[in-house]
Design an enzyme around this catalytic site. Structure first.
Site, PDB file in Angstrom:
ATOM      1  N   TYR A  28     -59.022  26.201  56.244  1.00 54.53           N
ATOM      2  CA  TYR A  28     -58.617  25.290  57.314  1.00 54.53           C
ATOM      3  C   TYR A  28     -57.194  25.676  57.740  1.00 54.53           C
ATOM      4  O   TYR A  28     -56.242  24.957  57.500  1.00 54.53           O
ATOM      5  CB  TYR A  28     -58.666  23.872  56.748  1.00 54.53           C
ATOM      6  N   ARG A  30     -62.136  11.688  69.139  1.00 51.10           N
ATOM      7  CA  ARG A  30     -60.913  11.575  69.934  1.00 51.10           C
ATOM      8  C   ARG A  30     -61.145  12.087  71.350  1.00 51.10           C
ATOM      9  O   ARG A  30     -62.123  12.798  71.613  1.00 51.10           O
ATOM     10  CB  ARG A  30     -59.756  12.344  69.281  1.00 51.10           C
ATOM     11  N   ARG A  60     -44.756   8.079  57.591  1.00 46.57           N
ATOM     12  CA  ARG A  60     -43.310   7.859  57.670  1.00 46.57           C
ATOM     13  C   ARG A  60     -42.979   6.372  57.655  1.00 46.57           C
ATOM     14  O   ARG A  60     -43.653   5.586  58.322  1.00 46.57           O
ATOM     15  CB  ARG A  60     -42.728   8.481  58.946  1.00 46.57           C
ATOM     16  N   ASP A 120     -54.142  26.472  60.307  1.00 45.11           N
ATOM     17  CA  ASP A 120     -53.609  26.310  61.647  1.00 45.11           C
ATOM     18  C   ASP A 120     -53.163  27.683  62.154  1.00 45.11           C
ATOM     19  O   ASP A 120     -53.105  28.649  61.381  1.00 45.11           O
ATOM     20  CB  ASP A 120     -52.436  25.331  61.630  1.00 45.11           C
ATOM     21  N   GLU A 143     -64.464  14.467  71.940  1.00 49.53           N
ATOM     22  CA  GLU A 143     -64.919  15.355  70.855  1.00 49.53           C
ATOM     23  C   GLU A 143     -65.970  14.676  69.978  1.00 49.53           C
ATOM     24  O   GLU A 143     -65.689  13.648  69.369  1.00 49.53           O
ATOM     25  CB  GLU A 143     -63.735  15.719  69.938  1.00 49.53           C
ATOM     26  N   ARG A 160     -68.216  22.354  60.026  1.00 49.51           N
ATOM     27  CA  ARG A 160     -68.378  21.367  61.082  1.00 49.51           C
ATOM     28  C   ARG A 160     -68.111  22.064  62.415  1.00 49.51           C
ATOM     29  O   ARG A 160     -67.266  22.957  62.504  1.00 49.51           O
ATOM     30  CB  ARG A 160     -67.354  20.230  60.930  1.00 49.51           C
ATOM     31  N   ARG A 180     -52.440  16.793  55.725  1.00 52.36           N
ATOM     32  CA  ARG A 180     -51.989  17.403  56.980  1.00 52.36           C
ATOM     33  C   ARG A 180     -51.146  16.395  57.781  1.00 52.36           C
ATOM     34  O   ARG A 180     -50.289  16.795  58.548  1.00 52.36           O
ATOM     35  CB  ARG A 180     -53.205  17.794  57.839  1.00 52.36           C
TER      36      ARG A 180
HETATM   37  P1  FAD Z   1     -61.071  32.538  65.421  1.00 55.62           P
HETATM   38  O1  FAD Z   1     -60.110  32.030  66.424  1.00 55.62           O
HETATM   39  O2  FAD Z   1     -62.273  31.701  65.102  1.00 55.62           O
HETATM   40  O3  FAD Z   1     -61.541  33.979  65.906  1.00 55.62           O
HETATM   41  C1  FAD Z   1     -62.587  34.676  65.289  1.00 55.62           C
HETATM   42  C2  FAD Z   1     -63.253  35.529  66.345  1.00 55.62           C
HETATM   43  O4  FAD Z   1     -64.255  36.341  65.705  1.00 55.62           O
HETATM   44  C3  FAD Z   1     -63.965  34.710  67.398  1.00 55.62           C
HETATM   45  O5  FAD Z   1     -63.471  35.034  68.684  1.00 55.62           O
HETATM   46  C4  FAD Z   1     -65.428  35.085  67.235  1.00 55.62           C
HETATM   47  O6  FAD Z   1     -66.143  35.161  68.461  1.00 55.62           O
HETATM   48  C5  FAD Z   1     -65.327  36.458  66.595  1.00 55.62           C
HETATM   49  N1  FAD Z   1     -66.533  36.831  65.851  1.00 55.62           N
HETATM   50  C6  FAD Z   1     -67.151  36.123  64.883  1.00 55.62           C
HETATM   51  N2  FAD Z   1     -68.259  36.759  64.477  1.00 55.62           N
HETATM   52  C7  FAD Z   1     -68.352  37.897  65.205  1.00 55.62           C
HETATM   53  C8  FAD Z   1     -69.282  38.945  65.255  1.00 55.62           C
HETATM   54  N3  FAD Z   1     -70.389  38.950  64.506  1.00 55.62           N
HETATM   55  N4  FAD Z   1     -69.072  39.983  66.121  1.00 55.62           N
HETATM   56  C9  FAD Z   1     -67.969  39.976  66.934  1.00 55.62           C
HETATM   57  N5  FAD Z   1     -67.058  38.987  66.930  1.00 55.62           N
HETATM   58  C10 FAD Z   1     -67.250  37.958  66.069  1.00 55.62           C
HETATM   59  N6  FAD Z   1     -54.304  25.401  65.011  1.00 55.62           N
HETATM   60  C11 FAD Z   1     -53.048  24.972  65.300  1.00 55.62           C
HETATM   61  O7  FAD Z   1     -52.077  25.599  64.889  1.00 55.62           O
HETATM   62  N7  FAD Z   1     -52.866  23.839  66.059  1.00 55.62           N
HETATM   63  C12 FAD Z   1     -53.894  23.120  66.553  1.00 55.62           C
HETATM   64  O8  FAD Z   1     -53.683  22.126  67.227  1.00 55.62           O
HETATM   65  C13 FAD Z   1     -55.222  23.544  66.254  1.00 55.62           C
HETATM   66  N8  FAD Z   1     -56.287  22.847  66.716  1.00 55.62           N
HETATM   67  C14 FAD Z   1     -57.546  23.292  66.430  1.00 55.62           C
HETATM   68  C15 FAD Z   1     -58.630  22.566  66.940  1.00 55.62           C
HETATM   69  C16 FAD Z   1     -59.914  23.002  66.678  1.00 55.62           C
HETATM   70  C17 FAD Z   1     -61.077  22.207  67.229  1.00 55.62           C
HETATM   71  C18 FAD Z   1     -60.126  24.164  65.898  1.00 55.62           C
HETATM   72  C19 FAD Z   1     -61.526  24.637  65.605  1.00 55.62           C
HETATM   73  C20 FAD Z   1     -59.064  24.881  65.392  1.00 55.62           C
HETATM   74  C21 FAD Z   1     -57.765  24.453  65.647  1.00 55.62           C
HETATM   75  N9  FAD Z   1     -56.661  25.159  65.184  1.00 55.62           N
HETATM   76  C22 FAD Z   1     -55.385  24.724  65.469  1.00 55.62           C
HETATM   77  C23 FAD Z   1     -56.836  26.346  64.323  1.00 55.62           C
HETATM   78  C24 FAD Z   1     -56.831  27.672  65.101  1.00 55.62           C
HETATM   79  O9  FAD Z   1     -57.907  27.673  66.006  1.00 55.62           O
HETATM   80  C25 FAD Z   1     -56.992  28.811  64.087  1.00 55.62           C
HETATM   81  O10 FAD Z   1     -55.946  28.825  63.152  1.00 55.62           O
HETATM   82  C26 FAD Z   1     -57.058  30.196  64.721  1.00 55.62           C
HETATM   83  O11 FAD Z   1     -57.675  30.209  65.969  1.00 55.62           O
HETATM   84  C27 FAD Z   1     -57.824  31.087  63.773  1.00 55.62           C
HETATM   85  O12 FAD Z   1     -57.874  32.401  64.250  1.00 55.62           O
HETATM   86  P2  FAD Z   1     -58.933  33.402  63.626  1.00 55.62           P
HETATM   87  O13 FAD Z   1     -58.660  34.724  64.222  1.00 55.62           O
HETATM   88  O14 FAD Z   1     -58.930  33.279  62.147  1.00 55.62           O
HETATM   89  O15 FAD Z   1     -60.366  32.823  64.042  1.00 55.62           O
HETATM   90  N1  UDP Z   2     -57.630  11.539  60.268  1.00 56.13           N
HETATM   91  C1  UDP Z   2     -58.056  10.223  60.320  1.00 56.13           C
HETATM   92  N2  UDP Z   2     -57.663   9.448  61.373  1.00 56.13           N
HETATM   93  C2  UDP Z   2     -56.903   9.929  62.374  1.00 56.13           C
HETATM   94  C3  UDP Z   2     -56.464  11.262  62.323  1.00 56.13           C
HETATM   95  C4  UDP Z   2     -56.857  12.049  61.266  1.00 56.13           C
HETATM   96  O1  UDP Z   2     -58.778   9.779  59.445  1.00 56.13           O
HETATM   97  O2  UDP Z   2     -56.589   9.180  63.308  1.00 56.13           O
HETATM   98  C5  UDP Z   2     -58.034  12.365  59.105  1.00 56.13           C
HETATM   99  C6  UDP Z   2     -59.412  13.009  59.336  1.00 56.13           C
HETATM  100  O3  UDP Z   2     -60.071  13.124  58.082  1.00 56.13           O
HETATM  101  C7  UDP Z   2     -59.028  14.353  59.887  1.00 56.13           C
HETATM  102  C8  UDP Z   2     -57.788  14.690  59.067  1.00 56.13           C
HETATM  103  O4  UDP Z   2     -57.120  13.425  58.923  1.00 56.13           O
HETATM  104  O5  UDP Z   2     -60.060  15.313  59.710  1.00 56.13           O
HETATM  105  C9  UDP Z   2     -56.848  15.715  59.662  1.00 56.13           C
HETATM  106  O6  UDP Z   2     -56.463  15.292  60.954  1.00 56.13           O
HETATM  107  P1  UDP Z   2     -55.910  16.322  62.044  1.00 56.13           P
HETATM  108  O7  UDP Z   2     -55.530  15.539  63.246  1.00 56.13           O
HETATM  109  O8  UDP Z   2     -54.876  17.167  61.413  1.00 56.13           O
HETATM  110  O9  UDP Z   2     -57.215  17.194  62.312  1.00 56.13           O
HETATM  111  P2  UDP Z   2     -57.515  18.377  63.342  1.00 56.13           P
HETATM  112  O10 UDP Z   2     -56.528  18.274  64.463  1.00 56.13           O
HETATM  113  O11 UDP Z   2     -57.424  19.651  62.561  1.00 56.13           O
HETATM  114  O12 UDP Z   2     -58.917  18.075  63.787  1.00 56.13           O
END
Ligand code: FAD
Ligand code: UDP
Length: 384
Positions: free
Chosen positions: A360, A287, A177, A362, A312, A256, A173
């Site tokens: 996983y 972070r 560079r 985005d 976090e 996780r 991911r």
């Molecule tokens: P979700 O957003 O998880 O939505 C699923 C929904 O289903 C939830 O609202 C939940 O409440 C609902 N649900 C589950 N079970 C039930 C049930 N039994 N009854 C009713 N409702 C239910 N993506 C990026 O592009 N950039 C980022 O920087 C980025 N950062 C992230 C950081 C974190 C910590 C996390 C966890 C994800 C991140 N993502 C990021 C990924 C992004 O969150 C997901 O790609 C996107 O939100 C997924 O959408 P989804 O609809 O699949 O799932």
């Molecule tokens: N990672 C790391 N050090 C960093 C940043 C990322 O080891 O400073 C590794 C770690 O395993 C992490 C993965 O790279 O889970 C992906 O990082 P990213 O920032 O894309 O994770 P996210 O934003 O999805 O939590």
């Protein structure tokens, strides 16, 4: 009865709902949470006006033209470009690994070619292997010293899983560079929704064909949109955890989750950057996020002497926790494949999203997979 029920108002569910409504179908979305947007939901803090991403920092980026065109129907984007720094041994380095990180770490002034030659040498026996896991991939990409400084301990905190059991794709991911470019992403388009994530999501489902019921759990039989009431009677798009749908019949897939601890300061800026990673085990969190730094264009909010930081802490998710990151060990992959076999026997339910697909993804990948699922799987289930 509605034409389609969608379980989950995250980006996968919202995209399917929008597509179905636009094609003239009636849709009912349920979500067990009290808001739409899933994990990408955000709100504006009352005291400071700072936009807080409730489930962790969300930065939009994509190189997919179809997705970029689609999201721009509902929101414009700021020109934010993501930058991350990392603290290691009381010193701050730019991330992802770039020529600046390399030269600072080795106290040197290598050219791009010299740095690349050095890293290849430091990758040792991994330089020529086809990497099978995160450990091999990490060392191959950046060599052992940098891997041990910036990846090994951060990854241990984030995953608590032996990196030789984790997929190599996790570390791919991050770009590496051999120039001083330290943009965190390598995509063609990047930015944050101009008036926040939630305004974007509200516009996606602003359609008389779409109804939403919040605080409604698909597994709660006391309400009419439960699995037992609906299954087999109406097409369903399910975006909750796939193992939960099948009552964990084959076991529990590993996830996780993250706990956030908030700190508030009467300072204009505390970290000086949007995200600071912590490479060392002495700092128990992975972070810190300084939310106001995502939106420097909101000048009044950005310049006030108040700021909000979230740290976090990563841990394994229990059944009642929010599942955030699929661990995807070999054992998980095998179990997921068996759940996919069970899914094939549910012709009226389409599974998708990060939870339903145990992926996983985005945001742009979630939206792209939803647009594909709409035309390939959901539309064919709906009667004209
Ligand atoms: P979700 O957003 O998880 O939505 C699923 C929904 O289903 C939830 O609202 C939940 O409440 C609902 N649900 C589950 N079970 C039930 C049930 N039994 N009854 C009713 N409702 C239910 N993506 C990026 O592009 N950039 C980022 O920087 C980025 N950062 C992230 C950081 C974190 C910590 C996390 C966890 C994800 C991140 N993502 C990021 C990924 C992004 O969150 C997901 O790609 C996107 O939100 C997924 O959408 P989804 O609809 O699949 O799932
Ligand atoms: N990672 C790391 N050090 C960093 C940043 C990322 O080891 O400073 C590794 C770690 O395993 C992490 C993965 O790279 O889970 C992906 O990082 P990213 O920032 O894309 O994770 P996210 O934003 O999805 O939590």
């Amino acid at each position: 009865m509605t034409d389609l029920v969608i379980v989950g108002a995250g980006l996968f569910g919202l995209t399917i709902a929008q597509q179905a409504a636009e094609n003239g179908y009636s849709v009912h979305i349920i979500d067990k949470r009290s808001h739409i947007g899933g994990n990408a939901y955000s709100y504006f803090d009352k005291e400071t006006g700072i936009e807080i991403h409730q489930y962790g920092a969300h930065l939009f980026h994509t190189s997919n033209e179809r997705v970029w065109e689609y999201v721009n129907r509902f929101t414009s984007f700021t020109n934010y470009v993501h930058h991350v720094y990392i603290t290691h041994n009381d010193e701050v380095f730019p991330m992802p690994i770039n020529l600046g990180t390399i030269n600072q770490f080795f106290r040197s002034a290598y050219t791009p070619d010299e740095a690349q030659a050095l890293i290849e040498k430091q990758a040792g026996e991994y330089a020529d292997v086809v990497p099978q896991n995160l450990n091999e991939q990490g060392i191959k990409l950046i060599g052992k010293p940098l891997y041990e400084a910036f990846i090994k301990n951060y990854t241990a905190k984030q995953w608590q899983t032996d990196p030789s059991q984790l997929p190599a794709s996790i570390i791919r991911r991050l770009p590496v560079r051999f120039t001083y470019n330290n943009n965190y992403f390598k995509d063609k388009y990047e930015g944050l929704p101009t008036d926040g994530y939630t305004a974007w999501f509200e516009r996606m489902i602003d359609d008389p064909n779409i109804e939403v019921s919040l605080n409604t759990d698909f597994f709660d039989d006391s309400q009419p949109f439960s699995k037992n009431h609906l299954r087999g009677n109406v097409p369903i798009v399910y975006t909750g955890p796939i193992d939960r749908y099948f009552d964990y019949a084959l076991g529990t897939l590993k996830w996780r989750t993250v706990d956030f601890k908030e700190r508030r300061f009467n300072e204009v800026n505390h970290l000086g950057c949007p995200v600071m990673n912590y490479a060392d085990t002495e700092v128990p969190y992975t972070r810190s996020i300084e939310f106001k730094n995502f939106n420097p264009e909101r000048e009044k909010v950005a310049s006030q002497s108040k700021t909000i930081i979230w740290d976090e802490y990563s841990r394994f998710a229990g059944k009642d926790d929010d599942p955030y990151y699929p661990v995807n060990t070999a054992e998980d992959k095998e179990m997921f494949a068996q759940y996919k076999d069970m899914e094939a026997k549910e012709p009226m339910t389409v599974f998708g999203g990060r939870l339903g697909g145990y992926a996983y993804y985005d945001m742009h990948q979630t939206i792209n997979s939803a647009l594909t699922a709409w035309s390939n799987e959901v539309a064919p289930l709906l009667k004209k």
